[in-house]
Write a protein that holds these residues in place. Sequence first.
Motif, short mmCIF file in Angstrom:
data_model
loop_
_atom_site.label_atom_id
_atom_site.label_comp_id
_atom_site.label_asym_id
_atom_site.label_seq_id
_atom_site.Cartn_x
_atom_site.Cartn_y
_atom_site.Cartn_z
N THR A 55 47.77 77.13 58.79
CA THR A 55 48.07 75.77 58.35
C THR A 55 46.80 74.93 58.32
O THR A 55 46.57 74.16 57.38
CB THR A 55 49.13 75.11 59.28
OG1 THR A 55 50.24 75.98 59.39
CG2 THR A 55 49.57 73.76 58.75
N LYS A 84 51.88 72.63 70.42
CA LYS A 84 52.94 72.58 69.40
C LYS A 84 54.03 73.63 69.64
O LYS A 84 55.05 73.62 68.95
CB LYS A 84 52.33 72.83 68.01
CG LYS A 84 51.37 71.72 67.54
CD LYS A 84 52.15 70.53 67.05
CE LYS A 84 51.34 69.53 66.29
NZ LYS A 84 52.07 68.25 66.14
N VAL A 114 50.02 81.01 62.81
CA VAL A 114 50.67 79.99 61.98
C VAL A 114 49.80 78.72 61.97
O VAL A 114 49.54 78.13 60.91
CB VAL A 114 52.09 79.65 62.53
CG1 VAL A 114 52.69 78.45 61.81
CG2 VAL A 114 53.00 80.86 62.40
N VAL A 115 49.33 78.31 63.15
CA VAL A 115 48.51 77.11 63.25
C VAL A 115 47.18 77.30 62.51
O VAL A 115 46.75 76.43 61.74
CB VAL A 115 48.27 76.73 64.73
CG1 VAL A 115 47.26 75.59 64.86
CG2 VAL A 115 49.60 76.32 65.38
N ALA A 151 48.05 75.21 69.20
CA ALA A 151 49.24 76.07 69.09
C ALA A 151 50.10 75.96 70.35
O ALA A 151 51.33 75.86 70.27
CB ALA A 151 48.83 77.51 68.84
N LEU A 209 53.73 76.80 68.91
CA LEU A 209 53.73 77.65 67.71
C LEU A 209 52.79 78.83 67.89
O LEU A 209 51.90 78.82 68.75
CB LEU A 209 53.28 76.83 66.49
CG LEU A 209 54.20 75.71 66.01
CD1 LEU A 209 53.47 74.84 65.00
CD2 LEU A 209 55.47 76.30 65.42
N ASP A 210 52.96 79.81 67.04
CA ASP A 210 52.09 80.97 67.01
C ASP A 210 50.68 80.57 66.53
O ASP A 210 50.54 79.75 65.63
CB ASP A 210 52.73 81.94 66.00
CG ASP A 210 52.15 83.30 66.14
OD1 ASP A 210 52.52 83.98 67.10
OD2 ASP A 210 51.30 83.67 65.29
#
Length: 255
Positions: free
Chosen positions: A241, A231, A237-238, A228, A233-234
């Motif tokens: 996914t 990337k 979220v990771v 995360a 990102l949160d």
Amino acid sequence: MFIDTHCHLFERSDKTEVLERAKQDKIFKMIDVAFDTASSFSCRDFSSKIKEVYFTAGVHPDAAKEVSDKTLNDIKMLSNDTKCVAIGEIGLDYHYEGFDKKVQIDAFIKQIELANEVKLPFQVHSRDCTKDIVDVLISQKAKINNGAIMHCYSGSVETAKILLDLGFYISFSGTLTFKNARALPDVCAYLPLDRVLSETDSPYLAPVPLRGTVNEPKNVKFVTEKIASIKGLDVDVVANTILTNAYTVMPKLKN
Ligand SMILES: [Zn+2]
């Protein structure tokens, strides 16, 4: 919710505590990975008792000599189990003296064929053998119809590109968090998130900040957090996914 797509659980003496800590830390599912015929049966038996645990059946390159028609029949039989999510771990390992390349390649190809036949993905172990493993996988491309996972990825961006083209998912372990991770953060930054998985390979390879300790599935969150942060990102979220990716490549995880 996190998933550990590659760990070794059944033979741990502390597995009750390990599973309890995993539950507390929101590790939703774990895949107990076999390395020979006997462990394939043991992983099956263990997973049948624990809801969160799934398993693979297969023979690691270090045990490649044991691959015979009988072994392949046993793995085939185990692959029918509702919780057998993949064939593995299979592949090549030229790290220790005394390996036989031909025996390893032969066992690897036979198990790729088996995975294709039983319509399961396969989990690959690769150590000190990049050229040969890429050559074998390219030569077997027509038999990679159910996806595949490169476990504990340690290669370059160039190799990752070849694997993506072959339909692979790339799984990161604690090595991604190590200070000497070299090209791995670049590989992680390069890969589309929808082809990334996370694992512990526990009891080995504990991630930073626990490096050097006995690893366990709950620590997959450190690997996920590292992905995360690379990337931007949160973490949630990771993690979500990665769970979706694992379901896509190993659909029996939904069982
Ligand atoms: Zn492993």
